[in-house]
Write a protein that holds these residues in place. Sequence first.
Motif, PDB file in Angstrom:
ATOM      1  N   ASP A  37       0.830  -1.201   0.000  1.00 27.20           N
ATOM      2  CA  ASP A  37       0.000   0.000   0.000  1.00 27.20           C
ATOM      3  C   ASP A  37       0.868   1.257   0.000  1.00 27.20           C
ATOM      4  O   ASP A  37       0.614   2.206  -0.753  1.00 27.20           O
ATOM      5  N   ALA A  38       1.896   1.261   0.830  1.00 28.05           N
ATOM      6  CA  ALA A  38       2.810   2.408   0.880  1.00 28.05           C
ATOM      7  C   ALA A  38       3.576   2.546  -0.433  1.00 28.05           C
ATOM      8  O   ALA A  38       3.781   3.656  -0.939  1.00 28.05           O
ATOM      9  N   THR A  44       2.683   6.086  -7.506  1.00 27.89           N
ATOM     10  CA  THR A  44       1.792   6.973  -8.255  1.00 27.89           C
ATOM     11  C   THR A  44       2.394   8.372  -8.401  1.00 27.89           C
ATOM     12  O   THR A  44       2.018   9.109  -9.323  1.00 27.89           O
ATOM     13  N   HIS A  45       3.323   8.723  -7.520  1.00 29.41           N
ATOM     14  CA  HIS A  45       3.931  10.055  -7.574  1.00 29.41           C
ATOM     15  C   HIS A  45       5.326  10.045  -8.210  1.00 29.41           C
ATOM     16  O   HIS A  45       5.685  10.993  -8.912  1.00 29.41           O
ATOM     17  N   ILE A  46       6.098   8.981  -7.958  1.00 32.85           N
ATOM     18  CA  ILE A  46       7.479   8.974  -8.445  1.00 32.85           C
ATOM     19  C   ILE A  46       7.743   7.857  -9.449  1.00 32.85           C
ATOM     20  O   ILE A  46       8.862   7.736  -9.947  1.00 32.85           O
ATOM     21  N   GLY A  47       6.722   7.057  -9.756  1.00 33.75           N
ATOM     22  CA  GLY A  47       6.877   5.993 -10.735  1.00 33.75           C
ATOM     23  C   GLY A  47       7.379   4.701 -10.122  1.00 33.75           C
ATOM     24  O   GLY A  47       7.905   4.683  -9.003  1.00 33.75           O
ATOM     25  N   LEU A  48       7.218   3.618 -10.859  1.00 28.55           N
ATOM     26  CA  LEU A  48       7.668   2.307 -10.388  1.00 28.55           C
ATOM     27  C   LEU A  48       9.184   2.264 -10.236  1.00 28.55           C
ATOM     28  O   LEU A  48       9.713   1.613  -9.335  1.00 28.55           O
ATOM     29  N   GLU A  49       9.880   2.955 -11.109  1.00 32.87           N
ATOM     30  CA  GLU A  49      11.336   2.956 -11.053  1.00 32.87           C
ATOM     31  C   GLU A  49      11.856   3.730  -9.845  1.00 32.87           C
ATOM     32  O   GLU A  49      12.999   3.551  -9.434  1.00 32.87           O
ATOM     33  N   ASP A 123      -4.205  14.277 -10.449  1.00 34.56           N
ATOM     34  CA  ASP A 123      -3.377  14.831  -9.384  1.00 34.56           C
ATOM     35  C   ASP A 123      -2.337  13.828  -8.875  1.00 34.56           C
ATOM     36  O   ASP A 123      -1.208  14.194  -8.573  1.00 34.56           O
ATOM     37  N   SER A 124      -2.731  12.545  -8.774  1.00 35.19           N
ATOM     38  CA  SER A 124      -1.847  11.572  -8.132  1.00 35.19           C
ATOM     39  C   SER A 124      -0.976  10.792  -9.110  1.00 35.19           C
ATOM     40  O   SER A 124       0.102  10.332  -8.753  1.00 35.19           O
ATOM     41  N   GLY A 125      -1.429  10.612 -10.343  1.00 33.74           N
ATOM     42  CA  GLY A 125      -0.668   9.837 -11.306  1.00 33.74           C
ATOM     43  C   GLY A 125      -1.282   8.474 -11.563  1.00 33.74           C
ATOM     44  O   GLY A 125      -1.956   7.908 -10.709  1.00 33.74           O
ATOM     45  N   CYS A 126      -1.057   7.923 -12.750  1.00 35.80           N
ATOM     46  CA  CYS A 126      -1.622   6.649 -13.175  1.00 35.80           C
ATOM     47  C   CYS A 126      -0.499   5.653 -13.440  1.00 35.80           C
ATOM     48  O   CYS A 126       0.395   5.920 -14.257  1.00 35.80           O
ATOM     49  N   ILE A 127      -0.528   4.517 -12.745  1.00 38.81           N
ATOM     50  CA  ILE A 127       0.511   3.496 -12.906  1.00 38.81           C
ATOM     51  C   ILE A 127       0.535   2.961 -14.330  1.00 38.81           C
ATOM     52  O   ILE A 127       1.603   2.708 -14.896  1.00 38.81           O
ATOM     53  N   TYR A 128      -0.641   2.784 -14.935  1.00 39.09           N
ATOM     54  CA  TYR A 128      -0.695   2.250 -16.293  1.00 39.09           C
ATOM     55  C   TYR A 128       0.040   3.167 -17.279  1.00 39.09           C
ATOM     56  O   TYR A 128       0.755   2.695 -18.162  1.00 39.09           O
TER      57      TYR A 128
END
Length: 235
Positions: A37-38, A44-49, A123-128
Amino acid sequence: MSAPPKPRLLATKPRAAKPSAARALQKGRQTKAAIVDAALGLATHIGLEGLSMGALAELMGMSKSGVFAHFGSREELQISVIREYHARFEQEVFYPALQAPRGVARLRALFERWMARTSVEIDSGCIYISGAVEFDDRPGPVRDALASSVRTWHAALKRAIVQCKECGELRADTDEEQMLFEIHGLILALHYEARFLQTPGSLTRALTGFDHILQRYGAKVPPMQVLPSPSTPKE
């Protein structure tokens, strides 16, 4: 003549886990879920990387080795985040829309709920979307997990379009792949215009675009009303 001996069992019934072991297992699952969850919030804000064991350990108040023990690798952590994102997407968008009857009503419900979620992700970002940018040219398990999730969602939309044709609410010659392409294009354009360029009226334009797509493929439906979302979208 005596009866033959009964065959011996090949395996014995497994013993039930001791209460202490069961509690430890449950606690471990809860801790892992909290870490995911964290991690999803960060991604969502800084990306998966941008995810790292060290950053999560600091955020969770844990040791780096403690976080690592739940996943084994940064790659597995990223995949877990993708799976959690997809599960939440289904719960918020897909399953509620199935309450609508088959046909344009269901397709509209799918898009309305997608738009409601999108208005938050402006506002938060999309993982897809962010994940596609990060992993579009990087083959591997993370890219595969991300692409599989997106394809699953697209397959659900395509089924809804096909059902519209079967119900006679779209023209029989409607190319469902093309229609899906155009609907997805609206979401991509919305994120670019609203999140990056901050163009006023982007959400309204996306909604109008969806109505235009329906009308072009033969649907006679009134304009939609976007579902309320937890945050106010940028207009």
